[in-house]
Design a protein around this motif. Structure first.
Motif, PDB file in Angstrom:
ATOM      1  N   LEU A  51       1.022  -1.375   0.049  1.00 26.83           N
ATOM      2  CA  LEU A  51       0.022   0.513  -0.025  1.00 26.83           C
ATOM      3  C   LEU A  51       1.023   1.024  -0.086  1.00 26.83           C
ATOM      4  N   ASN A  52       2.465   0.952   0.582  1.00 24.02           N
ATOM      5  CA  ASN A  52       2.924   2.423   1.136  1.00 24.02           C
ATOM      6  C   ASN A  52       3.998   2.239  -0.676  1.00 24.02           C
ATOM      7  N   ILE A  53       4.239   1.733  -1.544  1.00 30.08           N
ATOM      8  CA  ILE A  53       4.274   2.036  -2.727  1.00 30.08           C
ATOM      9  C   ILE A  53       3.464   2.161  -3.868  1.00 30.08           C
ATOM     10  N   LEU A  54       1.995   1.645  -3.137  1.00 27.47           N
ATOM     11  CA  LEU A  54       0.737   2.138  -4.355  1.00 27.47           C
ATOM     12  C   LEU A  54       0.650   3.623  -4.164  1.00 27.47           C
ATOM     13  N   ASN A  55       0.605   3.944  -2.665  1.00 27.52           N
ATOM     14  CA  ASN A  55       0.127   5.522  -2.495  1.00 27.52           C
ATOM     15  C   ASN A  55       1.266   6.698  -2.815  1.00 27.52           C
ATOM     16  N   TYR A  56       2.678   6.103  -3.116  1.00 25.94           N
ATOM     17  CA  TYR A  56       4.037   6.463  -3.849  1.00 25.94           C
ATOM     18  C   TYR A  56       3.272   7.412  -4.464  1.00 25.94           C
ATOM     19  N   GLU A  57       2.832   5.783  -5.891  1.00 23.35           N
ATOM     20  CA  GLU A  57       2.693   6.180  -7.508  1.00 23.35           C
ATOM     21  C   GLU A  57       1.749   6.749  -7.298  1.00 23.35           C
ATOM     22  N   LEU A  58       0.643   7.283  -6.735  1.00 22.09           N
ATOM     23  CA  LEU A  58      -0.386   7.712  -6.901  1.00 22.09           C
ATOM     24  C   LEU A  58      -0.387   9.070  -6.849  1.00 22.09           C
ATOM     25  N   ASN A  59       0.632   9.316  -5.809  1.00 17.95           N
ATOM     26  CA  ASN A  59       0.773  10.681  -4.779  1.00 17.95           C
ATOM     27  C   ASN A  59       2.035  11.272  -6.881  1.00 17.95           C
ATOM     28  N   LEU A  60       2.247  10.640  -6.801  1.00 15.87           N
ATOM     29  CA  LEU A  60       3.278  10.880  -8.319  1.00 15.87           C
ATOM     30  C   LEU A  60       2.647  11.019  -9.447  1.00 15.87           C
ATOM     31  N   LEU A  61       1.211  10.660  -9.374  1.00 18.23           N
ATOM     32  CA  LEU A  61       0.513  10.840 -10.733  1.00 18.23           C
ATOM     33  C   LEU A  61      -0.509  12.040 -10.241  1.00 18.23           C
ATOM     34  N   LEU A  62      -0.701  12.288  -9.049  1.00 18.46           N
ATOM     35  CA  LEU A  62      -1.778  13.853  -8.705  1.00 18.46           C
ATOM     36  C   LEU A  62      -1.150  14.724  -9.107  1.00 18.46           C
ATOM     37  N   GLU A  63       0.062  14.887  -8.376  1.00 17.66           N
ATOM     38  CA  GLU A  63       1.024  15.994  -8.590  1.00 17.66           C
ATOM     39  C   GLU A  63       0.298  17.454  -8.321  1.00 17.66           C
ATOM     40  N   ASN A  64      -0.114  17.255  -7.121  1.00 20.60           N
ATOM     41  CA  ASN A  64      -0.420  18.051  -6.077  1.00 20.60           C
ATOM     42  C   ASN A  64      -1.111  18.415  -4.739  1.00 20.60           C
ATOM     43  N   LYS A  65      -0.551  18.790  -3.843  1.00 24.69           N
ATOM     44  CA  LYS A  65       0.261  18.967  -2.998  1.00 24.69           C
ATOM     45  C   LYS A  65      -1.282  18.802  -1.940  1.00 24.69           C
ATOM     46  N   LYS A  66      -2.012  19.638  -2.786  1.00 25.81           N
ATOM     47  CA  LYS A  66      -3.452  19.824  -1.981  1.00 25.81           C
ATOM     48  C   LYS A  66      -4.657  18.665  -2.273  1.00 25.81           C
ATOM     49  N   SER A  67      -3.959  18.188  -3.009  1.00 23.74           N
ATOM     50  CA  SER A  67      -5.333  16.813  -3.756  1.00 23.74           C
ATOM     51  C   SER A  67      -4.381  15.113  -2.783  1.00 23.74           C
ATOM     52  N   LYS A  68      -3.085  15.711  -1.943  1.00 28.09           N
ATOM     53  CA  LYS A  68      -2.559  13.998  -1.502  1.00 28.09           C
ATOM     54  C   LYS A  68      -3.617  13.409  -0.728  1.00 28.09           C
ATOM     55  N   GLY A  69      -4.474  13.261  -0.381  1.00 27.72           N
ATOM     56  CA  GLY A  69      -5.117  13.499   0.891  1.00 27.72           C
ATOM     57  C   GLY A  69      -6.278  12.053   0.428  1.00 27.72           C
ATOM     58  N   MET A  70      -6.702  12.583  -1.368  1.00 30.80           N
ATOM     59  CA  MET A  70      -7.214  11.999  -2.200  1.00 30.80           C
ATOM     60  C   MET A  70      -6.763  10.090  -2.340  1.00 30.80           C
ATOM     61  N   THR A  71      -5.175  10.311  -1.727  1.00 29.79           N
ATOM     62  CA  THR A  71      -4.896   8.658  -1.771  1.00 29.79           C
ATOM     63  C   THR A  71      -5.306   8.089  -1.416  1.00 29.79           C
ATOM     64  N   LEU A  72      -6.168   7.869  -0.107  1.00 33.02           N
ATOM     65  CA  LEU A  72      -6.548   6.982   0.907  1.00 33.02           C
ATOM     66  C   LEU A  72      -7.564   6.718  -0.187  1.00 33.02           C
ATOM     67  N   LEU A  73      -8.395   7.302  -0.482  1.00 30.96           N
ATOM     68  CA  LEU A  73      -9.655   6.742  -1.852  1.00 30.96           C
ATOM     69  C   LEU A  73      -9.323   5.692  -2.634  1.00 30.96           C
ATOM     70  N   PHE A  74      -8.427   5.711  -2.869  1.00 31.63           N
ATOM     71  CA  PHE A  74      -8.132   5.844  -4.424  1.00 31.63           C
ATOM     72  C   PHE A  74      -7.174   3.886  -4.182  1.00 31.63           C
ATOM     73  N   VAL A  75      -6.418   4.263  -2.391  1.00 33.27           N
ATOM     74  CA  VAL A  75      -5.625   3.086  -2.187  1.00 33.27           C
ATOM     75  C   VAL A  75      -6.678   2.275  -1.564  1.00 33.27           C
TER      76      VAL A  75
END
Length: 225
Positions: A51-75
């Motif tokens: 999950l940490n690896i997946l969360n890291y990849e999703l954060n790279l896709l978002l490229e927006n610090k304000k949206s990083k909390g959304m990775t919890l939903l996608f994980v």
């Protein structure tokens, strides 16, 4: 013949008008040992690394610090689809992800929420996505039509992709196994080998489809920010 082949996709096993097959969508919780919740174990550590690896990849896709909390939903989406896909590989367990009623329930509210947020909060940004850069003036109306259609059908493509891939492999395995009683011993041995190979392939499909659904959902959300 048809009833036995497609019975794995039948959600109508019921008791007092309750569709019991849909209980399998929460059955994955029973396969997780109690030590996963109460104390660190090899299973929990291994799963958290994934999950940490997946969360890291999703954060790279978002490229927006304000949206990083959304990775919890996608994980969470990934975990839920992953467990349901794998449970469908067990004998006599209903494959809930092979039905549009479940996949649309996941994709449609997500798409609708993203569209409402994008058009209300970032209207100019959403309009800019309808016409790619350097588009000739004569092609602009067609590009708007194409991009609008593409945005509208995203929820459908997400759900149909997941459903179709889960149905295809399960149906192929069901069709092959239904002919086992007509084969000789060498044929049965060959069929067993083919079924084992298909089971490995379906295990890979279960992981890939959960990952694809999650990544595409993340990419769609990055376009509205």
């Amino acid at each position: 013949m048809m009833n036995s082949t497609f019975s794995i996709f039948d959600p109508m096993s019921s008791l007092m008008n309750w569709n019991l097959n849909w209980v399998s969508t929460m059955l994955g919780l029973l396969f997780i040992p109690q030590t996963f919740w109460f104390s660190p174990s090899r299973l929990s550590i291994f799963w958290m690394k994934i999950l940490n690896i997946l969360n890291y990849e999703l954060n790279l896709l978002l490229e927006n610090k304000k949206s990083k909390g959304m990775t919890l939903l996608f994980v969470t989406f990934f975990t839920y689809i992953f467990f349901n896909n794998f449970l469908g590989l067990y004998p006599f367990i209903f494959t809930s992800t092979s039905h549009l009623s479940l996949s649309l329930t996941l994709a449609l509210p997500l798409w609708l929420g993203l569209m409402l947020y994008g058009w209300i909060k970032n209207t100019n940004h959403m309009f800019s996505h309808l016409i790619p850069q350097n588009t000739p003036f004569m092609l602009m109306p067609f590009m708007v039509l194409i991009e609008t259609t593409s945005n509208i059908i995203r929820s459908i493509t997400l759900s149909v992709r997941l459903t179709a891939n889960m149905i295809a492999g399960h149906l192929l395995m069901a069709l092959l196994s239904s002919n086992g009683s007509l084969l000789s011993l060498p044929g049965i041995l060959f069929l067993t080998f083919v079924q084992f190979f298909l089971l490995i392939l379906e295990s890979a499909v279960a992981i890939i489809q959960a990952y694809v659904f999650t990544v595409l959902s993340t990419l769609y959300s990055s376009e509205v920010n």
